[in-house]
Each structure stands twice: as structure tokens, then as C-alpha cells.
Scaffold this motif. Structure first.
Motif, short mmCIF file in Angstrom:
data_model
loop_
_atom_site.label_atom_id
_atom_site.label_comp_id
_atom_site.label_asym_id
_atom_site.label_seq_id
_atom_site.Cartn_x
_atom_site.Cartn_y
_atom_site.Cartn_z
N LEU A 82 0.83 -1.20 0.00
CA LEU A 82 0.00 0.00 0.00
C LEU A 82 0.86 1.26 0.00
N THR A 83 1.99 1.20 0.68
CA THR A 83 2.91 2.35 0.67
C THR A 83 3.46 2.59 -0.73
N LEU A 84 3.85 1.51 -1.41
CA LEU A 84 4.32 1.65 -2.80
C LEU A 84 3.21 2.15 -3.71
N ALA A 85 1.99 1.67 -3.50
CA ALA A 85 0.86 2.14 -4.32
C ALA A 85 0.61 3.63 -4.09
N SER A 86 0.73 4.07 -2.84
CA SER A 86 0.55 5.49 -2.54
C SER A 86 1.59 6.33 -3.26
N ALA A 87 2.86 5.87 -3.23
CA ALA A 87 3.92 6.59 -3.93
C ALA A 87 3.68 6.61 -5.43
N TYR A 88 3.18 5.51 -5.98
CA TYR A 88 2.90 5.45 -7.42
C TYR A 88 1.84 6.47 -7.82
N PHE A 89 0.75 6.54 -7.04
CA PHE A 89 -0.33 7.48 -7.36
C PHE A 89 0.14 8.93 -7.22
N VAL A 90 0.97 9.20 -6.21
CA VAL A 90 1.49 10.56 -6.05
C VAL A 90 2.35 10.93 -7.25
N ARG A 91 3.16 10.01 -7.69
CA ARG A 91 4.02 10.29 -8.84
C ARG A 91 3.21 10.45 -10.12
N ALA A 92 2.14 9.68 -10.25
CA ALA A 92 1.36 9.70 -11.49
C ALA A 92 0.36 10.85 -11.54
N SER A 93 -0.32 11.10 -10.41
CA SER A 93 -1.40 12.08 -10.45
C SER A 93 -1.26 13.21 -9.43
N GLY A 94 -0.25 13.13 -8.57
CA GLY A 94 -0.02 14.22 -7.63
C GLY A 94 -0.57 14.00 -6.25
N ARG A 95 -1.43 13.00 -6.05
CA ARG A 95 -1.99 12.78 -4.71
C ARG A 95 -2.26 11.31 -4.50
N SER A 96 -2.29 10.93 -3.23
CA SER A 96 -2.59 9.56 -2.87
C SER A 96 -4.09 9.41 -2.62
N PRO A 97 -4.75 8.43 -3.24
CA PRO A 97 -6.20 8.27 -3.04
C PRO A 97 -6.55 7.98 -1.58
N LEU A 98 -7.71 8.44 -1.18
CA LEU A 98 -8.14 8.24 0.20
C LEU A 98 -8.32 6.76 0.52
N TRP A 99 -8.74 5.96 -0.47
CA TRP A 99 -8.99 4.55 -0.18
C TRP A 99 -7.72 3.83 0.26
N ILE A 100 -6.57 4.27 -0.23
CA ILE A 100 -5.32 3.64 0.19
C ILE A 100 -5.08 3.88 1.68
N VAL A 101 -5.33 5.09 2.11
CA VAL A 101 -5.16 5.41 3.53
C VAL A 101 -6.12 4.60 4.38
N ILE A 102 -7.38 4.49 3.95
CA ILE A 102 -8.38 3.75 4.72
C ILE A 102 -7.99 2.28 4.82
N VAL A 103 -7.62 1.67 3.70
CA VAL A 103 -7.23 0.26 3.71
C VAL A 103 -5.97 0.06 4.56
N TYR A 104 -5.03 1.00 4.46
CA TYR A 104 -3.80 0.91 5.25
C TYR A 104 -4.12 0.93 6.75
N ILE A 105 -5.02 1.82 7.15
CA ILE A 105 -5.39 1.92 8.57
C ILE A 105 -6.02 0.62 9.04
N VAL A 106 -6.91 0.04 8.22
CA VAL A 106 -7.54 -1.23 8.59
C VAL A 106 -6.49 -2.33 8.74
N VAL A 107 -5.55 -2.39 7.82
CA VAL A 107 -4.52 -3.44 7.86
C VAL A 107 -3.61 -3.29 9.07
N ILE A 108 -3.15 -2.07 9.34
CA ILE A 108 -2.24 -1.90 10.47
C ILE A 108 -2.96 -2.15 11.79
N ILE A 109 -4.24 -1.79 11.86
CA ILE A 109 -5.00 -2.07 13.09
C ILE A 109 -5.14 -3.58 13.28
N TRP A 110 -5.47 -4.28 12.19
CA TRP A 110 -5.61 -5.74 12.28
C TRP A 110 -4.29 -6.39 12.70
#
Length: 426
Positions: A82-110
């Protein structure tokens, strides 16, 4: 941390210029590394049990038992992806999608829950119910903050509005024995604090942050004084508030896991559901919302089409105060406990953080408030099951989450253009 991609020769800036914010991927990378260090420095074995049903549920679900080592490392791998995906989206479009943050939070909590509760059982329904209960006042405060800031007024006084609402709800409900009257009194108290904020910020053009801080100190001082001098000597009459009873919604309350959490609640929680929907629909799908956003984004333009900028701001700050004051009633009549000094314990400031994390959107701010409520409930749950996590860290957990989401994963976030800027006609 942001970078700007330069436009090539002959291209317009609007077509090719991309402002990139690397805050989200950097923050995710840091927390991924910290989680990896945790697994390496303090490995734990065995199994963790997630109890999906409580004894009184009509439909009993089997417990979910997961291996600690495998689950923790799989979660770490997913966090890295998810961290790599966030970096990819920032490089491609300038921002990281919110869904990546939400999924990341769920995964780290689990992953963290699996590691921290090794050899123990986590009551999932109780954890979620506690999360919602702790999040309710934060949600009310965040909704009030969104309305005020969308109108162009920075509301640092959410803490004072919550505290004044808690105080007046306790007193009025104790005297009358009617919790609903305490609810109305809390709203009035929030409106009064909002009126002072609006008068100084809008009419007298005083720095809004300073006014908010002063109001917080004033409310803390006044409620503390009246608690010591009036409520304590007359606690039986003035500080024994009744509480709202729980109302189970037929069928919905029987849904496994989420039913008891969402649909076996008090009137204050059901009102919150309505307020969330009303604020969202009103803000983005009604004339009121259009005018509200107009005076917060471009008051000069709003003035030219006949919108009374300062009047619109004034009335919306009062509305925001009423909503925040209603949230303050949760601390007393919502839980059926007596008022105590500074019992809001910084919930107003966490609500302000939820406004920023939610990017001044009522739904996103609600989700942020639920995350902060979950962090507080997680602290209590892990303490009860005897987790090896140090108690000092558990006390810091809600505030660490606040710092994490506001300073790290929010990315590029823009407040309303005229937020905090007084409007002088002409």
C-alpha cells in the motif's frame, strides 16, 4: 513535502503542472518501518481470538482464531504494498487516493491487534461499541467545526462548546428529571458560546484563533467555579443527571456484529445519524449549503450576487455551536454520569483535528472522528485483556493517532479560501 512538475515548453500550466504531496507515502513508509521493527524486536507467537458475538446476541457467530506470526507478517507485506501504491499514485497524479489510507489503517490495526492480543480474546462487538460511544461527542464537534469553517470562521472554541453543553445538560436534566430538556439546554449553551465567537470574530474583527482560545479558557474557568461552589454542595439536586435509555431498532439491532453497535443506542446517537446526513445533504445539495460554501470560499463574489456575507457567517456559527453543544451532552446525560471539571478532556481539539483530517467534509470528518474513538476504545480494551503494550503508550495512543493522521496521511489539504479572514464590505 511537495514537489512541482514543471510544464514543458509550449504547454499551458493548467494542462501539465502537477503539485505532488509526498506526505502520505512518507508517513505510510515510516509506520510500516516501525511495525516491522516491532515484529522483529518483540516477536510474539500463538494465536489471537476475535470474538464476533456477545452472550446476548440472537445470532451467534463462531470466534475467529488467527495465527499471530503469519497474520502479522502478512499485514506488514500488505502495508508495504500500500505504501508503494501510494507513492505510485502521487508520482502519477499528484496525490494519494483516500482509499489507500483507509485500507492501510484497517490493515495496520488488524496486524497490531493480532500482535498485541496474542493468547487472548478480543470482544469485537464491545470494541466497536466503545469506539462509537467515545466518537459521538467528537463527531458532533467535528460537524460544528466543518460548518463554521466552511462559512469562513475558525472555531477553536469547540472544546468550550462541548464543556458548556455537558455542564448545562447535567444541571437542567438533574433539576427537571427530563433528559430531553437537558439536551435542549446543551444546545442553547453551545449557541451562546458560538454567539460570543461570532460577535468578536465577525463584527469586531478580532483574531479568530485568539477568541477561540480565550473562550475555551473562559468556559473551563466558569464551569470549574460553578462546579466547586454550586454543584458539589448541592450534588443531589443539581448534579445527578438521568440518562437516556437505549432503544433497540427491531431487526436491525439483531444484525451480527454491527447491529448491537449501531442500532441499540440512545436518542443522542440516533440524532447524530440524522445530523450527519442533514449536514452532508444540506451542504452540497441545497441553497443553504451553496451560500455557506460561497461565503467561505469567495465572500466578495457572494456579496455581489446579494448574499449577506457576515449575516450568513453569523447564523451558521450559531448553528455550529448548537451542534457542538449537543455533543457535549453525551458526557453527562448521554452516559448518566455527574459533571466534573474539564471532563471533555480535549475532545474539542481532537474534533478540530478530525475537521482537518476530513478535509472540511462532513462525511470524511465523521470517519476521522470514528478513528479517534476507535483509538481510545482500543486503549481500554488492550488494558483489560492484559496486553504487554506499556500503559504509558496506551494512554498516548489516541493522541499519536491524531498526530499520525493530521501530520502524515492527510496529504495536500486545502481549507476554504476565506477561512479565518474577516470580511469588510466595500
Amino acid at each position: 513535502m511537495s514537489t512541482i512538475a514543471q510544464a514543458p515548453t509550449g504547454a499551458t500550466a493548467s494542462e501539465t503542472t502537477v503539485i505532488r504531496s509526498w506526505k502520505a507515502p512518507i508517513a505510510l513508509a515510516v509506520f510500516t518501518a516501525l511495525f516491522a521493527i516491532l515484529l522483529l524486536a518483540a516477536p510474539r507467537a500463538g494465536e489471537t481470538t476475535f470474538r464476533l458475538s456477545s452472550a446476548g446476541d440472537p445470532l451467534q457467530l463462531p470466534d475467529l482464531v488467527v495465527p499471530v506470526v503469519l497474520t502479522s507478517w502478512v499485514c506488514l507485506a500488505l502495508m508495504a504494498l500500500l505504501t508503494l501504491a501510494s507513492a505510485y499514485f502521487v508520482r502519477a497524479s499528484g496525490r494519494s487516493p483516500l482509499w489507500i489510507v483507509i485500507v492501510y489503517i484497517v490493515v495496520i490495526i488488524w496486524g497490531f491487534l493480532t500482535w498485541a492480543a496474542s493468547g487472548a480474546a478480543i470482544p469485537v462487538t464491545g470494541l466497536l461499541a466503545g469506539s462509537l460511544g467515545l466518537a459521538v461527542p467528537i463527531i458532533y464537534g467535528a460537524l460544528g467545526g466543518v460548518i463554521g469553517e466552511r462559512a469562513g470562521v475558525v472555531n477553536i472554541a469547540i472544546e468550550g462548546q462541548l464543556l458548556s453543553g455537558a455542564f448545562t445538560a447535567a444541571v437542567v436534566a438533574s433539576i427537571t428529571g427530563i433528559p430531553f430538556l437537558g439536551l435542549l439546554a446543551a444546545m442553547v449553551a453551545g449557541v451562546l458560546v458560538g454567539a460570543v465567537l461570532a460577535a468578536f470574530a465577525i463584527k469586531y474583527l478580532v483574531e479568530q484563533v485568539i477568541v477561540g482560545v480565550v473562550l475555551n479558557v473562559l468556559v473551563i474557568g466558569l464551569t470549574g467555579f460553578f462546579y466547586s461552589q454550586v454543584l458539589q454542595p448541592n450534588a443531589a439536586l443539581l448534579n445527578t443527571p438521568p440518562r437516556f435509555g437505549r432503544i433497540a431498532i427491531p431487526l436491525l439491532a439483531d444484525i451480527p456484529v454491527i447491529g448491537p453497535v449501531l442500532f441499540n443506542q440512545t436518542l443522542i446517537v440516533y440524532i447524530m445519524y440524522f445530523v450527519i446526513a442533514a449536514v452532508y445533504i444540506g451542504m452540497f445539495h441545497t441553497r443553504w449549503g451553496l451560500r455557506l460554501r460561497a461565503v467561505g470560499e469567495h465572500p466578495q463574489a457572494a456579496d455581489t450576487v446579494g448574499i449577506k456575507v457576515n449575516a450568513t457567517r453569523f447564523w451558521n456559527v450559531l448553528l455550529a455551536g448548537a451542534i457542538a453543544g449537543l455533543g457535549g451532552s453525551v458526557f453527562t446525560i448521554g452516559n448518566g454520569i455527574a459533571f466534573n471539571k474539564e471532563m471533555t478532556a480535549g475532545a474539542g481539539f481532537i474534533a478540530l483535528a478530525a475537521v482537518i483530517f476530513g478535509q472540511w467534509d462532513p462525511i470524511k470528518a465523521t470517519l476521522a472522528a470514528l478513528l479517534f474513538g476507535f483509538a481510545s476504545s482500543l486503549q481500554n480494551t488492550l488494558s483489560v485483556i492484559g496486553s504487554p503494550v506499556p500503559s504509558e503508550f496506551m494512554l498516548m495512543l489516541p493522541y499519536l493517532v491524531t498526530i499520525f493522521v493530521v501530520a502524515g496521511v492527510v496529504g495536500r489539504s486545502r481549507p476554504p479560501a476565506a477561512d479565518g479572514v474577516p470580511y469588510i464590505k466595500g
